[in-house]
Design a protein around this motif. Structure first.
Motif, short mmCIF file in Angstrom:
data_model
loop_
_atom_site.label_atom_id
_atom_site.label_comp_id
_atom_site.label_asym_id
_atom_site.label_seq_id
_atom_site.Cartn_x
_atom_site.Cartn_y
_atom_site.Cartn_z
N UNK A 1 72.88 43.84 84.21
CA UNK A 1 73.23 44.79 85.27
C UNK A 1 71.99 45.53 85.79
N UNK A 2 71.10 45.91 84.87
CA UNK A 2 69.89 46.67 85.25
C UNK A 2 68.68 45.74 85.25
N UNK A 3 68.82 44.59 85.78
CA UNK A 3 67.78 43.57 85.73
C UNK A 3 66.44 44.12 86.25
N UNK A 4 65.42 43.98 85.42
CA UNK A 4 64.08 44.41 85.81
C UNK A 4 63.79 45.86 85.50
N UNK A 5 64.79 46.65 85.10
CA UNK A 5 64.57 48.07 84.81
C UNK A 5 63.90 48.24 83.45
N UNK A 6 63.15 49.31 83.29
CA UNK A 6 62.53 49.63 81.99
C UNK A 6 63.58 50.32 81.12
N UNK A 7 64.18 49.59 80.22
CA UNK A 7 65.28 50.10 79.39
C UNK A 7 64.84 50.20 77.94
N UNK A 8 65.44 51.14 77.24
CA UNK A 8 65.24 51.28 75.80
C UNK A 8 66.62 51.27 75.16
N UNK A 9 66.97 50.17 74.53
CA UNK A 9 68.31 49.99 73.96
C UNK A 9 68.18 49.81 72.45
N UNK A 10 68.97 50.55 71.73
CA UNK A 10 68.99 50.44 70.26
C UNK A 10 70.43 50.18 69.83
N UNK A 11 70.60 49.25 68.89
CA UNK A 11 71.95 48.95 68.38
C UNK A 11 72.04 49.37 66.92
N UNK A 12 73.04 50.19 66.62
CA UNK A 12 73.31 50.61 65.24
C UNK A 12 74.59 49.95 64.76
N UNK A 13 74.58 49.55 63.50
CA UNK A 13 75.76 48.93 62.90
C UNK A 13 75.45 48.48 61.50
N UNK A 14 76.26 47.60 60.98
CA UNK A 14 76.02 47.07 59.66
C UNK A 14 74.93 46.02 59.73
N UNK A 15 74.00 46.04 58.80
CA UNK A 15 72.87 45.11 58.85
C UNK A 15 73.31 43.67 58.61
#
Length: 639
Positions: free
Chosen positions: A581-595
């Motif tokens: 959706x945000x193609x080309x944007x400078x994004x910082x995404x982190x995913x939390x969950x079970x390892x």
């Protein structure tokens, strides 16, 4: 000094005078009762196999000979007698003994077991592997406590029975499977068919019959075979196992140590596939468990004299109770609703449904795949099936979910209990994978409620959903809210998200049990000057596209949180959707969950804290995300 103090390993059992085995059995039974009364744990099944366990370790040269137990709740006595007696009070606690069998815990645990009916398949593989290597040891599978109702057991019997490999199956029949009466005639038949002289004569007679003239020999063999089969058919349940290619021995009194030792000593000298049918009483030696084996399958800490559970701090009901009660209320209003479970009526609280609507309740036994396809058949007739099964057990029905339900777009509702961290039961019961495996199924609606009320709102939505399968999940925990009648709760709008808090610094996309700690984390962050948007992503698939685009457009730092595996889970799914959706944007995404690992046993709260899935852990991850993003921006601006 008690006898049990002198018996640390099975070799010590084999060194005892035979007349002391009864005393050992009594002491190990008392030890089991004492520990579970203090600490809680699985109870009745192990009480029923005290004599059987003593006899097996007496006769077989363990650990050289391989004993393969089916499900670990039968094996507490086995643990006591294999060097783990002193550690038994630590069972099911963090860092303590595992609740089930573990190959890395003891050389006496030949095969790990947490799900039912794996013993015969695994033991058969061991026996074949032994023979391929030219080794020489015995392999014994001990199956029971309902596991013979699982199709996997019969697949293994069918595969193994018509081979010549030496291999023994012990059916621990504690009234959860077949159960003929024990009597003098049965004892006589057992002693006869296990007697070495009888078996030698039997083999000689068969050889003579084969050598007789063809016109006469086959007739004599047919008559002799029909006579033997007729006797077994009338007096024992062995015809089924004989037809599958196993020599049937039994029934044997599972609490008569002398008979057990004699039987296994003879069986050990026999060849080929053998099935020994042992009759036991679940809960043997504790009168309350004998009278009510279902309730006493597992126990919280209790008074060993009265059986009364130790007082607990009053609190809200567990999710499963809220689900069970709500399902009954909804079924009161809609006669098309039926409930299906797989041998876990109390664990899923569908026992409430069984009492209210017995004609619409189906416990299929340990047969999850059948339960799912059975539900698919019901759905073709306009019935509304709700399949309530533990998340980790439903994995056994995954092919049925894909091919029999989803491929045909059938409206079946899946209620997944014990989703996420199951706590003391450990990795065999932690529901780590249901989000990932359900997201992968086309046409599947995947949901998770933030509390008990929303769980029932999603259940109502699922029962109204006619365009394919629908699933919801809940944890092994108490609900955080007061839950009204299901009939007063409005269904959650399809594919909807809920924005619970708005902030400009980052966006937290939280699923199910992680929503409330995310709110708490956002409040902690606000005290530090970090403002977070928090979204309740109650529909994981299909998701709320309008809210998604709104919050994702407004934030470059996004944190996803789920009580499920991060590998191919909701966070992975959202990362793909966000970047597209945000193609080309400078994004910082982190995913939390079970390892991407198996989570050990321990308290649910302490494990979530260790994994960073409590409010403090979420706040730490959010701060790291915002700090990292700010640092990266500053570096770019400087450059």
């Amino acid at each position: 000094m008690s006898l049990l103090d002198q018996v640390r390993f099975p070799a010590d059992i084999r060194a005892l005078p035979r007349e002391q085995l009864r005393q050992l059995a009594d002491e190990v039974r008392d030890r089991h009762i004492d520990v579970v009364a203090q600490k809680g744990g699985h109870f009745g099944a192990s009480l029923g196999v005290v004599e059987l366990t003593v006899a097996l370790h007496r006769v077989y040269d363990t650990p050289r000979d391989q004993l393969v137990w089916d499900t670990g709740h039968q094996a507490y006595i086995h643990k006591i007698l294999t060097g783990r007696n002193e550690q038994l009070p630590t069972i099911r606690t963090r860092g303590g003994l595992a609740p089930f069998l573990r190959r890395d815990e003891s050389e006496y645990d030949a095969f790990g077991a947490g799900h039912a009916a794996t013993s015969i398949s695994a033991a058969w593989g061991m026996a074949v592997g032994r023979d391929l290597k030219g080794a020489d040891f015995d392999v014994v599978a001990i199956i029971g406590d309902g596991s013979m109702g699982c199709g996997l057991a019969y697949e293994a019997l069918n595969n193994a029975g018509h081979k010549s490999n030496d291999f023994t199956v012990v059916l621990n029949d504690n009234d959860m499977s077949i159960g003929p009466a024990v009597g003098a005639l049965n004892k006589y038949l057992t002693s006869m068919v296990t007697n070495p002289a009888y078996n030698k004569v039997r083999d000689v007679v068969k050889d003579v019959l084969h050598r007789a003239p063809r016109s006469l020999g086959h007739l004599m063999e047919e008559v002799a075979g029909k006579l033997e089969d007729g006797v077994k058919h009338m007096l024992t349940p062995g015809m089924l196992f004989e037809a599958l290619g196993f020599r049937y021995i039994g029934p044997v009194d599972g609490h008569d140590l002398d008979e057990l030792v004699d039987t296994f000593s003879r069986v050990r000298q026999m060849s080929g596939p053998i099935l020994v049918h042992v009759l036991t009483q679940k809960g043997k030696g504790f009168h309350l468990a004998e009278d009510d084996p279902w309730t006493w399958h597992a126990a919280s800490p209790f008074d060993k004299i009265s059986g009364a559970a130790h007082a607990k701090k009053a609190g809200r009901p567990r999710y499963q109770k809220v689900f069970g009660k709500g399902l009954v209320e909804l079924a009161d209003e809609d006669p098309r609703i039926v409930a299906i479970t797989a041998a876990m009526p109390d664990g899923t609280s569908t026992d409430l449904f069984s009492r209210a609507h017995a004609d619409r309740y189906f416990d299929v036994g340990i047969a999850e795949g059948h339960g799912v396809t059975f539900a698919a058949g019901l759905a073709t007739q306009g019935i509304k099936p709700v399949v309530a099964i533990y998340s980790t057990f439903l994995q056994r029905g995954y092919d049925n979910i894909v091919h029999d339900v989803a491929l045909q777009d059938l409206p079946v509702v899946f209620g997944m209990d014990r989703a996420g961290i199951a706590g003391a039961d450990g990795p065999t019961h932690n529901g780590a994978f249901d989000i990932a495996y359900m997201l992968a199924v086309p046409n599947m609606t995947v949901t998770a409620g933030k509390n008990g009320t929303e769980t029932l709102a999603l259940l109502r939505a699922g029962l109204q959903h006619e365009e394919g399968p629908f699933c919801l999940r809940w944890p092994r925990d108490s609900v955080p809210d007061e839950v009204p009648s299901a009939l007063t709760i409005e269904p959650t709008p399809h594919a909807s998200w809920e924005v619970l808090r708005r902030g400009s610094d980052l966006c937290i996309l939280a699923v199910g049990t992680m929503v409330l700690p995310a709110i708490d984390a956002a409040q902690e962050l606000a005290a530090r000057g970090i403002e977070a948007t928090v979204v309740n992503c109650r529909y994981l698939k299909p998701y709320d596209r309008a809210v998604f685009e709104e919050v994702v457009s407004a934030h470059d730092r996004i944190l996803t949180i789920e009580e499920g595996t991060v590998t191919n889970g909701f966070g992975a799914f959202m990362t793909r959707e966000i970047t597209a959706f945000r193609r080309g944007a400078a994004l910082h995404i982190e995913t939390l969950g079970l390892p991407d690992d198996f989570i050990e046993h321990g308290g649910r709260g302490e494990l979530l804290a260790d994994l960073g899935l409590d409010a403090a852990g979420i706040a730490r991850s959010a701060r790291a995300l915002t700090d990292g993003a700010a640092t990266g921006r500053s570096a770019r601006e400087t450059a």
